[in-house]
Write a protein that holds these residues in place. Sequence first.
Motif, mmCIF file in Angstrom:
data_model
loop_
_atom_site.group_PDB
_atom_site.id
_atom_site.type_symbol
_atom_site.label_atom_id
_atom_site.label_comp_id
_atom_site.label_asym_id
_atom_site.label_seq_id
_atom_site.Cartn_x
_atom_site.Cartn_y
_atom_site.Cartn_z
ATOM 1 N N LEU A 554 0.838 -1.205 0.000
ATOM 2 C CA LEU A 554 0.000 0.000 0.000
ATOM 3 C C LEU A 554 0.870 1.251 0.000
ATOM 4 N N PRO A 555 0.672 2.128 -1.004
ATOM 5 C CA PRO A 555 1.404 3.392 -0.954
ATOM 6 C C PRO A 555 1.047 4.134 0.332
ATOM 7 N N TYR A 556 2.050 4.721 0.930
ATOM 8 C CA TYR A 556 1.853 5.359 2.239
ATOM 9 C C TYR A 556 1.055 6.650 2.118
ATOM 10 N N GLU A 557 0.170 6.838 3.079
ATOM 11 C CA GLU A 557 -0.562 8.107 3.159
ATOM 12 C C GLU A 557 -0.376 8.661 4.552
ATOM 13 N N SER A 558 -0.035 9.926 4.626
ATOM 14 C CA SER A 558 0.241 10.542 5.922
ATOM 15 C C SER A 558 -1.021 10.582 6.786
ATOM 16 N N PRO A 559 -0.907 10.301 8.085
ATOM 17 C CA PRO A 559 -2.110 10.333 8.931
ATOM 18 C C PRO A 559 -2.644 11.751 9.112
ATOM 19 N N GLU A 560 -3.920 11.803 9.353
ATOM 20 C CA GLU A 560 -4.598 13.072 9.557
ATOM 21 C C GLU A 560 -4.021 13.785 10.788
ATOM 22 N N LYS A 561 -3.873 15.099 10.662
ATOM 23 C CA LYS A 561 -3.432 15.889 11.825
ATOM 24 C C LYS A 561 -4.667 16.361 12.575
ATOM 25 N N PRO A 562 -4.673 16.272 13.894
ATOM 26 C CA PRO A 562 -5.847 16.763 14.619
ATOM 27 C C PRO A 562 -5.988 18.276 14.446
ATOM 28 N N HIS A 637 3.630 12.241 22.417
ATOM 29 C CA HIS A 637 3.601 13.102 21.237
ATOM 30 C C HIS A 637 2.493 14.154 21.393
ATOM 31 N N PRO A 638 2.764 15.406 20.989
ATOM 32 C CA PRO A 638 1.761 16.471 21.187
ATOM 33 C C PRO A 638 0.438 16.249 20.459
ATOM 34 N N GLU A 639 0.412 15.385 19.454
ATOM 35 C CA GLU A 639 -0.863 15.185 18.733
ATOM 36 C C GLU A 639 -1.798 14.217 19.456
ATOM 37 N N ALA A 640 -1.270 13.511 20.464
ATOM 38 C CA ALA A 640 -2.071 12.436 21.072
ATOM 39 C C ALA A 640 -2.343 12.693 22.543
ATOM 40 N N ILE A 641 -3.457 12.152 23.017
ATOM 41 C CA ILE A 641 -3.621 11.949 24.450
ATOM 42 C C ILE A 641 -3.781 10.445 24.660
ATOM 43 N N TYR A 642 -3.421 10.006 25.856
ATOM 44 C CA TYR A 642 -3.395 8.568 26.117
ATOM 45 C C TYR A 642 -4.140 8.251 27.406
ATOM 46 N N MET A 643 -4.842 7.142 27.406
ATOM 47 C CA MET A 643 -5.445 6.668 28.652
ATOM 48 C C MET A 643 -5.437 5.144 28.682
ATOM 49 N N VAL A 644 -5.489 4.613 29.904
ATOM 50 C CA VAL A 644 -5.583 3.163 30.062
ATOM 51 C C VAL A 644 -7.031 2.759 29.808
ATOM 52 N N HIS A 645 -7.211 1.726 29.010
ATOM 53 C CA HIS A 645 -8.547 1.265 28.646
ATOM 54 C C HIS A 645 -9.211 0.505 29.801
ATOM 55 N N GLY A 646 -10.536 0.513 29.819
ATOM 56 C CA GLY A 646 -11.279 -0.344 30.744
ATOM 57 C C GLY A 646 -11.995 0.417 31.852
ATOM 58 N N PHE A 647 -11.640 1.692 32.028
ATOM 59 C CA PHE A 647 -12.237 2.471 33.125
ATOM 60 C C PHE A 647 -13.559 3.119 32.694
ATOM 61 N N GLY A 648 -14.075 3.993 33.577
ATOM 62 C CA GLY A 648 -15.326 4.689 33.285
ATOM 63 C C GLY A 648 -16.506 3.746 33.269
ATOM 64 N N ARG A 649 -16.480 2.737 34.132
ATOM 65 C CA ARG A 649 -17.554 1.745 34.138
ATOM 66 C C ARG A 649 -18.799 2.310 34.813
#
Lengths: 704, 150
Positions: A554-562, A637-649
């Motif tokens: 697959l030819p590479y395509e740059s990911p969308e910037k937020p 990375h400044p484009e991302a936020i991260y969280m641990v999955h599984g919470f907010g039950r």
Amino acid sequence: MKKSVYSICGMCTVRCPIRVESENNQVTWIEGNPHLLDGALCAKGSAGAALISDTERPQQPLIREGARGAGRWKKVSWTTAYDYIADKLKTIKTEYGPESVVLSSRGGPWQGMYKTFIHAFGSPNYTNHDCTCGRNTHHASLSINGVGRKGFVYDIKNANHLVLFGRNMFASLRIAENLQTMDMLDKGGKLTYVDVRQTMTGIKATRFFQVRPGTDYALALGMIHEIIERKLYDADFIKRYVTGFEELCDFINDYTPAWAAKECGIKEKSITAFVEEVAKDSPKVIFHPGWNLSRYKDSFYASRALHILNILMGNIEMKGGLIIPKGPGDCGVKGIRSLDCPKPDIKRADGVGWKYKHFDKGPGLAHLFINNMIAEDPYPIKAWIAMRHDPFCGLPDPQQQKLAMDKCDLLVSIDTHYSEFGWYCDVILPESTYLERDTPICVQKGPKPRLAVRRKAVDPVFDTKPSWEIFKQLAERLDIGSHFPYNTIEELWDWQLEPTGFTMSDFDDKGFISLTDEVIMYDRDNLDGQFKTPSGKIEIISKKLDDAGLPSLLPYESPEKPSKGMFRLVYGRSAVHAHGHTINNPLLSELMPENKVWINKRSAAKLGINDGDLIDVIAQGSSYSGTVHAHVTEFIHPEAIYMVHGFGRQIPLQTRAYHAGISDQKLMVGKLDDWDKAGGAINLCEAFVAVRRSARNPKRRVEL
Amino acid sequence: MNKYMIHLNTKRCIGCHGCEVHCKANKGLPVGPILCEIDHKPLKSIRGVPKTEFSFRSCYHCDDPFCVPICPTGAMQKREDGIVFVDFDTCIGCMACQGACPWQIPQHNPETNKAVKCDYCMDRVDQGLKPACVSKCTTHALKFVTLEEM
Ligand code: SF4
Ligand code: SF4
Ligand code: SF4
Ligand code: SF4
């Protein structure tokens, strides 16, 4: 009375071998099987004991009384619950046909039992959780090597260099693999780690690439380019076993390390320095093709690129490389019997096998049911049975899923705890915890294959049942009991072992039956027949993908910037929780009661967010939002936020987990439709969210 | 003279907090007391790879413990081999030991209403076994060291 049994951990789906001691039906000690792990166990593994006495789990069968999700339950006997389910299923079968029932499970070595049940009932619609986990990796491996994700085991211990793309192995633990990696590092081996943020695995790495989110594929292409350019590949192996190498050489031309570096936001010279290391370490360099790679729109191709890197190393079937797992046949032993029933010849409701022909038909793709159910296309689905699977926690957008589930006349959850899905169901059948139940025997393939079995350490303390009994009882009531040829687990075990000549007492010594004393390796010059592709070779250009009208390269395509104020939502795991499964465990919630959101220092400063502030995370184009504490760090990375999955039950009876932290899947509104047409998995890291400092941060002390 | 110590190989430690739970599970402790602690320094980038150092702390089993003399009932004791432990039969849960310890090592067990602290798993050690945290450490990063008699 004191007792010691060998068993299999059930706190996460790694299923490490364990030894459990008990006294007067109380678990007193759990350790990793001394013969395999020398005692090593993770926090979850030890916290398993707390599961047994936890009263915040279902303690007898429950039938819903109020509206779905209202949490009003009638406690019933097992007979009542079985009869209720069987009656409903019979009615549904008569009115809509057997295919209108879906059964989903988490997957794993015992899924044969669940599959047998639903197939014998007459429905082809068995599915599992893998579309939110390893499907892309699985299909990538199938397309290139002709064998699935489990078609290789990684001999990390003897490798010189392990390369991990986002496989955060020191948080998503697999103890045997962790020990191997540590031993490799102790011997001076190298670990290269690629991720959008710093993780525990990154800390242990000898080289770390912090890349722009969604550019893994670009980095892998840059590596391929440099390796080909410098002729560091195993030309003999490629000549002997691989097709499509010329096409790869043509394709890779423009994807230079300089290009990749720019795309990923890293330095060109670190890519070339990495390849310099590979030159020294090859062929014993393992490029891990990923575990949970249901992430970006091109994760399937990233995984393929990682497989290609392994092929370039020519590291197949060698010490320190990728080893083809061996089974009983390779040891001159007859295999065990397993429950089985052929799939009915009816179109699957998720479209796999007829609309989408290039996917593995086994478990299909769970997310594809949802919209089809809403549209009642190709036919209506009237019941969903979830066997220790929690679609509302695993798949994005539970709100949308509820619209589909509302079309059903029967929703059943079989689980040890209240799942988010279970809470919305009509019937909850409480399964005994893994320390209170036996399971069928399974084969663990590998260089040294063995038979393994889970044996209960204690008797159930509540009115719960093991799944082998639940399915047997339901099957009897639906006149398909003959597919479950046993009345007790002992009868099932004996039936399974009969062809092998082994007996249950052969497990007593070590907890497993070793089928060979020596590691079995095939002749590397004679691997023909091992790659089950149409051509029998490793196919860089895949016939299967071609036939489906999909490119192999697959030819590479740059990911969308937020856009401004938005971030890409990235999720992961911590070492003390196994997704939504353990959040309410007393000992684990004590260690990690809620998740935090990681946000880059500079991005946070722009939004006026300080470390520890409450922030609102808001789903795109929807009113759903969650409030949570911020972890401000330079190591994401400044484009991302991260969280641990599984919470907010949102299950009130789980007091420790109730509204603790926030849920990533609830923020992924509309994201059921964002899936990989080539790899099959959902693109779980293609959601964007807005972040702002929450108005709930206290401004003044107002107390009286 | 202290005979034992627990050593952490920080290169192998992955900060998984397994040891903390292994300890609690072995002693059957409820939510509340945690007898050992894994900690790490803030991350620092070293040649492009963010690094940190881990530390493991249980009880120092001091040569001259503060917690022992302050105990009004003599429940807090030091053995010949240096292990400082709580005798639960005599402990009244006053937690004077916690106040006296510079690191507040002894913890209150809400279930028994008594003090509890790291005792190097002396019941296991006396049987020739290793402490729980060491036996089950996820990556075998912890070692139980028996010091040579001088
Ligand atoms: S990694 Fe931990 S929780 Fe998972 S199976 Fe192994 S010991 Fe159990
Ligand atoms: S269990 Fe071992 S690896 Fe995990 S935090 Fe404790 S000492 Fe470190
Ligand atoms: S509890 Fe405190 S004072 Fe007592 S031995 Fe341990 S570290 Fe020393
Ligand atoms: S030695 Fe025993 S009591 Fe002390 S921290 Fe380790 S497990 Fe806990």
